[in-house]
Design a protein around this motif. Sequence first.
Motif, PDB file in Angstrom:
ATOM      1  N   PHE A  89       0.835  -1.192   0.000  1.00  0.00           N
ATOM      2  CA  PHE A  89       0.000   0.000   0.000  1.00  0.00           C
ATOM      3  C   PHE A  89       0.872   1.244   0.000  1.00  0.00           C
ATOM      4  N   ARG A  93      -0.050  11.789   3.363  1.00  0.00           N
ATOM      5  CA  ARG A  93      -0.548  12.628   4.446  1.00  0.00           C
ATOM      6  C   ARG A  93      -0.351  14.079   4.078  1.00  0.00           C
ATOM      7  N   LEU A 100      -3.419   9.319   7.636  1.00  0.00           N
ATOM      8  CA  LEU A 100      -2.836   8.747   6.427  1.00  0.00           C
ATOM      9  C   LEU A 100      -3.969   8.247   5.550  1.00  0.00           C
ATOM     10  N   THR A 101      -3.912   8.601   4.290  1.00  0.00           N
ATOM     11  CA  THR A 101      -4.878   8.084   3.320  1.00  0.00           C
ATOM     12  C   THR A 101      -4.198   7.008   2.504  1.00  0.00           C
ATOM     13  N   PHE A 102      -4.787   5.832   2.501  1.00  0.00           N
ATOM     14  CA  PHE A 102      -4.166   4.684   1.839  1.00  0.00           C
ATOM     15  C   PHE A 102      -4.729   4.469   0.450  1.00  0.00           C
ATOM     16  N   GLY A 104      -5.439   1.634  -2.752  1.00  0.00           N
ATOM     17  CA  GLY A 104      -6.170   0.380  -2.746  1.00  0.00           C
ATOM     18  C   GLY A 104      -5.304  -0.863  -2.603  1.00  0.00           C
TER      19      GLY A 104
END
Lengths: 112, 112
Positions: A89, A93, A100-102, A104
């Motif tokens: 992944f 940020r 934190l945005t992950f 897919g």
Amino acid sequence: GESVGLHLPTLSVQEGDNSIINCAYSNSASDYFIWYKQESGKGPQFIIDIRSNMDKRQGQRVTVLLNKTVKHLSLQIAATQPGDSAVYFCAEREAAGNKLTFGGGTRVLVKP
Amino acid sequence: DSGVTQTPKHLITATGQRVTLRCSPRSGDLSVYWYQQSLDQGLQFLIQYYNGEERAKGNILERFSAQQFPDLHSELNLSSLELGDSALYFCASSGTETGELFFGEGSRLTVL
């Protein structure tokens, strides 16, 4: 809104070859990026990070490249080993944020 | 071993029920994050606490709530459970509000 996406959902690699995992992000306010590895049944594990004032960072067998112009992040794994089989992944940020945005995730399968 | 402990590891319950997931952060870490990982949505940020106070909120449903206690452990409460709440719930901790995240092994919730 902000989003992080991955170009390839599954990557099959021959053992010993190099792997490249790609990630696109859309939030130009992001200033910190991380790659995580998640093995089956386990939590994500930190691999390497990079700040937006850098375009390349190297670790042990891994290199992260950041291209802010096209909002693209990649993870290179040298001499891929069976133990590298996992889901990878990317995460971003914002400079002023905490979360934190992950993305897919990309599954890497290492063939013997 | 990341040092983050989550319990229970597995939980099976019925729709309409309420469950509590528990997280003990790494020793000394003040910040706790909760993430939900579903098969079709990757890792979704739910909420972050720092030293007992809520710091950031993500896509957390109103049926869900969390808190961080004085001893820094955190609990995620999920109520009026629906089938779609079945997922892996991860807790992560960091030493600062914006530092590297260390993830636990997750709690797998199955709602029948």
